[in-house]
Design a protein around this motif. Structure first.
Motif, PDB file in Angstrom:
ATOM      1  N   CYS A   1      49.766  11.362 -19.790  1.00  0.00           N
ATOM      2  CA  CYS A   1      48.246  12.648 -19.060  1.00  0.00           C
ATOM      3  C   CYS A   1      49.115  13.166 -17.888  1.00  0.00           C
ATOM      4  N   LEU A   2      50.075  12.863 -17.306  1.00  0.00           N
ATOM      5  CA  LEU A   2      51.528  13.960 -16.418  1.00  0.00           C
ATOM      6  C   LEU A   2      51.804  13.975 -17.120  1.00  0.00           C
ATOM      7  N   PRO A   3      53.017  14.478 -18.406  1.00  0.00           N
ATOM      8  CA  PRO A   3      54.768  14.697 -19.042  1.00  0.00           C
ATOM      9  C   PRO A   3      55.026  15.349 -18.231  1.00  0.00           C
ATOM     10  N   LEU A   4      54.471  16.452 -17.614  1.00  0.00           N
ATOM     11  CA  LEU A   4      55.363  17.488 -17.186  1.00  0.00           C
ATOM     12  C   LEU A   4      56.139  16.618 -15.371  1.00  0.00           C
TER      13      LEU A   4
ATOM     14  N   ILE B   1      57.305  11.383 -10.906  1.00  0.00           N
ATOM     15  CA  ILE B   1      56.734  10.467 -10.862  1.00  0.00           C
ATOM     16  C   ILE B   1      57.104   9.227 -10.353  1.00  0.00           C
ATOM     17  N   VAL B   2      58.240   8.976 -11.392  1.00  0.00           N
ATOM     18  CA  VAL B   2      58.345   7.507 -11.987  1.00  0.00           C
ATOM     19  C   VAL B   2      59.804   7.820 -12.370  1.00  0.00           C
TER      20      VAL B   2
END
Length: 320
Positions: A134-137, A142-143
């Motif tokens: 959902c938030l690949p960029l 983030i992770v």
């Protein structure tokens, strides 16, 4: 004076047995073969999860957020099988069905602790897949390894506290009627139901435990995949959708192997009356099978691990 007499009588009626008797399977011929089968699953689980732990620890390319999650799941699988099955072998294959009070509580703690870690880790892995698709960029900001280590440190601490609380409250129960546990290990449900005194706190914590480690994880995982499917619906090509979904296959198989057997047991138990033997067989399968098949799922469905295994075998096959 009356208050003192009442207090004394209450203390005298409080019974903490020296040992418990674990029934396991009763009245079934050749039941030993079932325990031998469980022992075979234990050997496969220990070898498989040990291999996964060593692979991730040894290969630097696998030192990533996703594989921190996989490492924790393999560690939880390894711990759960070692907490449960060797004790079962000692209990039923060597006719040692008596277990001391303190050993019983320790057995309960470790089985439930590692089981809660399995459920919690699958939620973290679904979070990893959610951010990746959902938030690949923003995934790598983030992770991160640090974030995953902090998440798992918090989960291990919280789960240890919750399980320790549940187990410690067993010590406030009086077992004046029976010390026979209708299960294959020191199971919390059959134990607190044997109590003569008020077990309402134990009942509430048992339901809370079910909610925290079965219902809530399933809801969070389903919600994450609803978001993933919504994000994939915006991908224009089928190739792109399939490529993204392929990264979720391993996680979905892990979720199915752990949660489906447990859900089936709860559904059967809520709609029909399970006999003690049926409960023992179904519960032991739900505890023993996932740790055995999870390493197989990692190896067969994870490209990075398959590539590392191929490289390792190629290097060994080269002449010196």
């Amino acid at each position: 004076m009356n208050a003192i007499n009442t207090s004394v009588s209450l203390n005298m009626s409080f019974v903490r047995p020296e040992y418990f008797f674990i029934t396991g399977l009763t009245g079934i011929p050749y039941s030993r073969y079932f325990y031998v089968f469980l022992f075979c699953t234990y050997i496969i689980a220990v070898i498989g999860n040990s291999a996964v732990l060593l692979l991730i620890a040894a290969e630097r390319s696998l030192h990533s957020p996703k594989y921190i999650g996989v490492f924790n799941l393999a560690l939880a699988d390894f711990g759960e099988t070692n907490a449960l099955i060797p004790n079962m072998m000692k209990t039923f294959l060597f006719d040692s069905q008596h277990i001391s009070y303190n050993a019983c509580l320790a057995n309960m703690f470790f089985v439930f602790f590692f089981t809660t870690m399995q459920c919690s880790t699958l939620v973290v892995l679904s979070y990893d897949r959610f951010i990746a698709i959902c938030l690949p960029l923003r995934y790598h900001t983030i992770v991160t390894n640090t974030v995953m280590c902090l998440i798992f440190s918090a989960i291990w601490t919280f789960n240890a506290f919750m399980v320790a609380l549940i187990v410690s409250l067993i010590s406030r129960l009086s077992f004046c009627k029976s010390n026979v546990i209708q299960s294959f290990f020191c199971d919390h449900g059959p134990m607190y139901k044997m109590a003569c005194n008020d077990n309402s706190i134990n009942f509430i914590l048992a339901k809370l435990n079910t909610s925290l480690y079965l219902i809530v994880p399933l809801i969070l995982i389903v919600l994450s995949y609803i978001c993933i499917m919504f994000a994939l619906s915006k991908v224009t090509t089928w190739e792109g959708r399939l490529k993204a979904l392929k990264t979720c296959v391993t996680h979905l198989l892990l979720v199915a192997s752990l949660f489906l057997p447990i859900l089936c047991i709860y559904l059967f138990a809520s709609t029909t009356t399970l006999s003690p033997n049926a409960r023992v067989i179904s519960s032991s399968f739900s505890y023993a099978i996932p740790p055995m098949i999870n390493p197989i799922i990692y190896v067969l469905n994870t490209a990075e691990i398959k590539d590392f295994v191929r490289k390792m075998f190629k290097n060994r096959s080269r002449p010196i």
